[in-house]
Design an enzyme around this catalytic site. Structure first.
Site, short mmCIF file in Angstrom:
data_model
loop_
_atom_site.label_atom_id
_atom_site.label_comp_id
_atom_site.label_asym_id
_atom_site.label_seq_id
_atom_site.Cartn_x
_atom_site.Cartn_y
_atom_site.Cartn_z
CG HIS A 1 -4.05 4.41 -0.92
ND1 HIS A 1 -3.18 3.36 -0.89
CD2 HIS A 1 -4.19 4.75 -2.23
CE1 HIS A 1 -2.79 3.06 -2.13
NE2 HIS A 1 -3.39 3.89 -2.95
CG ASP B 1 -1.86 1.14 1.24
OD1 ASP B 1 -1.47 2.25 0.80
OD2 ASP B 1 -3.01 0.95 1.65
CG HIS B 2 1.56 4.29 -3.20
ND1 HIS B 2 0.32 4.04 -3.69
CD2 HIS B 2 1.72 5.63 -3.28
CE1 HIS B 2 -0.24 5.19 -4.06
NE2 HIS B 2 0.58 6.17 -3.83
#
Ligand code: BG6
Length: 515
Positions: A267, A204-205
């Protein structure tokens, strides 16, 4: 095979950012990227790897094997990588660093379900080991369309590449991790039949963003805020991830996904976790993830009956963003004219636990809005009594703490202050901390941190299997209800604040923060 040691970059003289950078040891590694000619690899992964090389943060021996369907030689792939790096690296590449990096790149073309791809990979991996005279760690990065995740994982298992005597093997899996709760569960099951959880790194950047990590630092490194961080003092929490971009050329993916799956399920729920979790005893992967899972499990799950009350969806229509005229979602190339996919989603959640019971958490995200902003706004309760009423205390507002992830990364606290003059008049002012001015350095890109962590085997900033399922448990009932309810969806003009319908989620008199 000739390989070159990658003692590149890392020179504080030509690279001031290296100064003070913590260098943690990373075992020599070969990284395999599936989907290496795709958009994510081109824009993010290859430039991130270059920047790690530039900083001397890669292991001394580092090799990269790209794999995808396009026919290409090793040299053509290296050329492709160099172009991607030149175009998207956050810093001007040094030719010396780039040359060393490219000399350790190889390429395997073929279809992901073709056994021969894995035989070739096996051969190249062994050659790299032989050249190094030791078994190198292996990281398989799945940056493909999600339908290939189970295929690649199974092939890796079948060919015995899921383990390697004398070294560590890890797999990084991109998002989306399933498109429904059931799919996520099935995928977890298949992945966990080949790899152990400690070998897995679900990306999950947002977790790799410095400013997202700072939410925890802010809460747990300062005595000032934690005492008020609960239902007694906090009135509401508003989390926004607004974008001023349209879907661009991503219709194929986006029309299947929509805003809820694209940003909320991952996110935004992670941001919520960072705000709401209990302090862990140690900053360790499983402790942190245990705390996050507890938060997610405490969220009151939407039901088919409550979805309409707590969730709003909409689509962007034509409009103007930054002076440019843009098309509406339904007119975008590749989007069916009767699509019911939402480009905007807003939801109201409640966390049913001791700390947060009764505090609404509002989450909203959308494409083609007025500007790009990702922030967490925490509004405190109003003061119990206004002593200066007769003096015109009209400007008194509850304190608001804004944690801005992007742009203008920082923290701002609104305070009531006296307007100079003989009368006791009050108005809100801001106390600000800005990342850029305090640290005077460019933050690394999220992918730099995450690729490095995966190579080091630190899963703190990755999503665990139970966490991803707990996220889906919150979003799945909304997805199901929306899919079962025909459109057309409410429209909002591109370049604006989003649909007026979102206001109905708020309590009487409350307003969304301006985007
Ligand atoms: C991705 C989504 O995960 O996040 C994109 O798929 C979105 O649709 C992007 O644009 C936003 O990321 P960032 O880092 O630009 O806020």
């Amino acid at each position: 095979m000739a390989t070159t040691d990658i003692k590149v970059g890392g020179d504080a003289q030509d690279n001031p950012l290296v100064e003070g950078l913590e260098r943690l040891p990373v075992h020599p590694t070969t990284l395999v990227i599936f989907g290496a000619t795709g958009d994510l690899a081109r824009r993010k992964l290859l430039p991130a790897i270059y920047n790690l090389a530039h900083e001397g943060a890669l292991p001394e021996r580092f090799n990269l094997i790209g794999s995808s369907r396009s026919e290409m030689s090793h040299e053509e792939f290296a050329q492709h990588a160099a172009e991607a790096i030149r175009q998207f690296s956050r810093r001007e590449p040094s030719e010396q660093v780039l040359d060393v990096l490219l000399s350790n790149m190889r390429y395997v073309s073929g279809s992901f379900d073709d056994d021969s791809v894995y035989t070739q990979l096996d051969g190249l991996l062994k050659e790299f080991d032989d050249a190094a005279g030791q078994p190198l760690n292996r990281v398989f990065y799945l940056s493909t369309a999600p339908e290939f995740f189970p295929v690649i994982i199974e092939e890796l298992g079948k060919s015995g590449l899921n383990s390697h005597e004398g070294s560590e093997v890890r797999a990084v899996i991109e998002k989306p991790f399933g498109t429904t709760l059931q799919e996520a569960k099935d995928l977890n099951k298949r992945v966990l039949s080949v790899f152990a959880e400690k070998q897995l790194f679900r990306i999950d950047h947002y977790l790799g963003k410095e400013t997202v990590q700072n939410v925890m630092a802010f809460r747990f490194a300062n005595g000032l805020f934690e005492p008020v961080w609960n239902r007694n003092y906090i009135d509401r929490v508003e989390i926004t991830a607004a974008e001023d971009l349209t879907i661009g050329t991503r219709a194929g993916y986006y029309d299947q996904a929509g805003a809820l799956r694209d940003l909320v399920q991952n996110h935004m729920l992670q941001l919520l976790c960072n705000v709401a979790m209990e302090p862990p005893v140690h900053f360790e992967a499983d402790e942190i993830r245990d705390e996050k899972v507890k938060v997610l499990r405490s969220v009151i799950k939407p039901t088919p009956e409550t979805v309409d009350d707590i969730a709003v969806r909409a689509q962007y229509g034509p409009g103007t963003i930054g002076g440019e005229t843009v098309r509406g979602y339904l007119q975008e190339d590749g989007v069916p004219a009767d699509s019911n996919t939402e480009t905007y989603a807003a939801i109201r959640l409640e966390i049913d636990n001791w700390r947060w019971a009764g505090v609404p958490f509002y989450l909203r995200t959308g494409k083609s809005l007025a500007r790009k902003v990702t922030e967490i706004a925490i509004t405190l309760k109003p003061v119990p009594h206004l002593a200066f009423q007769q003096e015109g205390s009209v400007g008194v507002r509850p304190n608001q703490l804004i944690l801005t992830m992007q742009p203008n990364e920082g923290v701002s606290l609104s305070l009531g202050a006296k307007i100079p003059g003989t009368r006791m008049r009050i108005r809100p002012v801001n106390m600000e901390f800005l990342y850029g001015t305090s640290f005077m350095s460019q933050s690394p890109e999220a992918y730099e941190r995450l690729i490095l962590d995966a190579m080091r085997g630190d899963a703190t900033l990755f999503t665990r299997n139970d966490e991803v399922e707990a996220q889906w448990e919150i979003c799945d009932p909304i997805v199901q209800k929306w899919e079962a309810t025909p459109g057309p969806l409410p429209q909002y003009e591109a370049g604006t604040q989003g649909p007026a319908e979102a206001d109905r989620l708020l309590e009487d008199g409350a307003r969304w923060r301006a985007i």
